[in-house]
Enzyme design. Sequence first.
Site, PDB file in Angstrom:
ATOM      1  N   LYS A 157      93.870  71.363  80.137  1.00 63.25           N
ATOM      2  CA  LYS A 157      93.808  71.085  78.750  1.00 63.25           C
ATOM      3  C   LYS A 157      92.371  72.028  78.416  1.00 63.25           C
ATOM      4  CE  LYS A 157      95.805  68.953  75.620  1.00 63.25           C
ATOM      5  NZ  LYS A 157      97.134  68.446  75.761  1.00 63.25           N
TER       6      LYS A 157
HETATM    7  P1  NAD Z   1      99.234  68.083  64.621  1.00 63.22           P
HETATM    8  O1  NAD Z   1      97.776  68.629  64.411  1.00 63.22           O
HETATM    9  O2  NAD Z   1     100.442  69.116  64.183  1.00 63.22           O
HETATM   10  O3  NAD Z   1      99.409  66.807  64.009  1.00 63.22           O
HETATM   11  C1  NAD Z   1      98.458  65.815  63.948  1.00 63.22           C
HETATM   12  C2  NAD Z   1      98.836  64.842  62.783  1.00 63.22           C
HETATM   13  O4  NAD Z   1      97.744  63.527  62.884  1.00 63.22           O
HETATM   14  C3  NAD Z   1      98.488  65.529  61.309  1.00 63.22           C
HETATM   15  O5  NAD Z   1      99.623  65.032  60.527  1.00 63.22           O
HETATM   16  C4  NAD Z   1      97.142  64.833  61.030  1.00 63.22           C
HETATM   17  O6  NAD Z   1      96.836  64.671  59.599  1.00 63.22           O
HETATM   18  C5  NAD Z   1      97.424  63.441  61.655  1.00 63.22           C
HETATM   19  N1  NAD Z   1      96.207  62.611  61.750  1.00 63.22           N
HETATM   20  C6  NAD Z   1      94.926  62.719  62.229  1.00 63.22           C
HETATM   21  N2  NAD Z   1      94.150  62.009  61.903  1.00 63.22           N
HETATM   22  C7  NAD Z   1      94.855  60.894  61.491  1.00 63.22           C
HETATM   23  C8  NAD Z   1      94.517  59.452  61.251  1.00 63.22           C
HETATM   24  N3  NAD Z   1      93.117  59.064  61.277  1.00 63.22           N
HETATM   25  N4  NAD Z   1      95.675  58.671  60.902  1.00 63.22           N
HETATM   26  C9  NAD Z   1      96.828  59.202  60.658  1.00 63.22           C
HETATM   27  N5  NAD Z   1      97.143  60.586  60.967  1.00 63.22           N
HETATM   28  C10 NAD Z   1      96.052  61.233  61.475  1.00 63.22           C
HETATM   29  O7  NAD Z   1      99.191  67.661  66.229  1.00 63.22           O
HETATM   30  P2  NAD Z   1     100.582  67.459  67.020  1.00 63.22           P
HETATM   31  O8  NAD Z   1     100.764  68.761  68.170  1.00 63.22           O
HETATM   32  O9  NAD Z   1     101.794  66.874  66.419  1.00 63.22           O
HETATM   33  O10 NAD Z   1      99.948  66.447  68.184  1.00 63.22           O
HETATM   34  C11 NAD Z   1      99.884  65.000  67.992  1.00 63.22           C
HETATM   35  C12 NAD Z   1      99.719  64.202  69.056  1.00 63.22           C
HETATM   36  O11 NAD Z   1     100.685  64.415  69.979  1.00 63.22           O
HETATM   37  C13 NAD Z   1      98.247  64.393  69.783  1.00 63.22           C
HETATM   38  O12 NAD Z   1      97.816  63.350  70.428  1.00 63.22           O
HETATM   39  C14 NAD Z   1      98.723  65.467  71.100  1.00 63.22           C
HETATM   40  O13 NAD Z   1      97.982  65.610  72.073  1.00 63.22           O
HETATM   41  C15 NAD Z   1     100.189  64.805  71.365  1.00 63.22           C
HETATM   42  N6  NAD Z   1     100.902  65.702  71.745  1.00 63.22           N
HETATM   43  C16 NAD Z   1     101.555  66.887  71.210  1.00 63.22           C
HETATM   44  C17 NAD Z   1     102.245  67.795  71.820  1.00 63.22           C
HETATM   45  C18 NAD Z   1     102.715  69.052  71.367  1.00 63.22           C
HETATM   46  O14 NAD Z   1     103.784  69.755  71.762  1.00 63.22           O
HETATM   47  N7  NAD Z   1     102.199  69.429  70.025  1.00 63.22           N
HETATM   48  C19 NAD Z   1     102.712  67.425  73.125  1.00 63.22           C
HETATM   49  C20 NAD Z   1     102.475  66.408  73.766  1.00 63.22           C
HETATM   50  C21 NAD Z   1     101.325  65.420  73.012  1.00 63.22           C
END
Ligand code: NAD
Length: 466
Positions: A157
Amino acid sequence: MRDEATEERTHEDESADGPTVPQVGEAGPHAGAGHGEPDKSAKKTEAAPAPSRAEVSNYEIVEHWFGVAAERLELPDDLAAVLRSSYREVQVQVPVKLGDGKVHVFSGYRVQHNGARGPYKGGIRFHPEVDLDEVRALAELMTWKTAIVNLPYGGAKGGVNVDPSKLEAHQVEAVARSFMDKIEKVLGPTRDIPAPDVGTNAQVMAWLMDEYGKLHGHTPACVTGKPIALEGSYGREAATGRGVVQVFQEAAPQIDLDPADARFAVQGFGNVGSWAARLMQELGATMVGVSDASGAIAAGEGIDAEKLAEHVRGGGEVGDFDGSAEEIEPDDLLGLECDVFIPAALGGMIHKGNADRMRCRMMVEGANSPTTPAADSILNDKGVLIVPDVLANAGGVVVSYFEWVQNLQHFRWSEDEVNERLGEIMHQGFQEVAERAQENDTPMRPAAYELGIERVVEAASTRGYI
Ligand code: NAD
């Protein structure tokens, strides 16, 4: 349980071990973001954490589950010590000149946890709260995740403690290029392959690939999650959300739920949350509540996920969505009565202070480490079926794997083929974890960790590494 103690920690405890790095935009535009100072290393930033997050770190969460599985597997202490620690941890200075004409210094990290099963694989996060502990935890999570869905990868990561929402696009580009320049020596298609995560996207991956290519020649397989125009894979953008929905469909019969009748709530409406919501809606399910960092809304009759995604794509936020939904407190989202709750924001958001309020029947973890061990135990006691992050959000790395395979062959699969193959892998992963859980009479999370750890141990010992 370990986090009963750690959840008692205060913010003061967390920041007491060193100075903080001021963030861009805190005191006026681009004020003071480490300007003229040496890199302040792996410390928390002053950017306010969301109020509803637990005071237990992602690292403590992952370590807790590793410990539980290691004990069940009766791993000798010396072996457990090797598997617990990272193979390599790189911390670099990311100096970038911003709009005020000054150089601002951010901290960048790349942690490679375990490469027994193949090249390291894992996302890069741009977020003000990124620190070494968090990146370390997420790298370890990737080791188990890739093993659970049986991909030939190890876990890694990376991240930079920058808030991209406060920067112009060309400044985000400068951060991405500067970061790549500092870490390229430990990356490459056969060494370590980054992908998008919180705060990064296909455009950032394009800049990373381009920067890597300046030094090594055109190498699309050096990062995944790239735009389609640059040998990205069809289906990658939606893949994590699609995988979440695929495992939800696998799990629904366990609670006698017809997916088309499901009422669901989503915490976080970014890449993962918005795709999961839209694909749930395609199945006929109804979104009764949703939040992002700006706020939360709820509507018993349903919120249109497609229209909300369009609104957010156009620069809007969930809190200002102009529908018939009612604005609610972000923590009240957890208390909504629904069949399925999908955390898709950040780690530690479901903790012992709020888990008892939850009124869902199933939780499918889109985010990484959204649930602390104490909350997990509360939810299990309440009879909530939990499909854990290490399985539920593996769809992203599965399609990243497909993208890497396509890049190595300079060949492209159709979107249908990608989605179908993704479904096969998620189905297989779910079945294997569910079977193990049944055999052991445990919830799915410890079963998933056991399966992943076992596979890594087998690979490492077969290589002669341990
Ligand atoms: P992103 O940045 O696209 O979205 C994150 C979202 O969370 C945004 O809408 C943001 O406004 C919201 N957020 C932040 N703080 C918040 C709060 N206090 N309350 C409610 N919402 C809040 O990120 P993403 O890529 O969608 O990733 C989200 C999660 O999924 C992370 O934990 C990431 O590690 C995990 N993840 C992502 C992927 C991927 O392919 N993008 C894969 C596996 C896991």
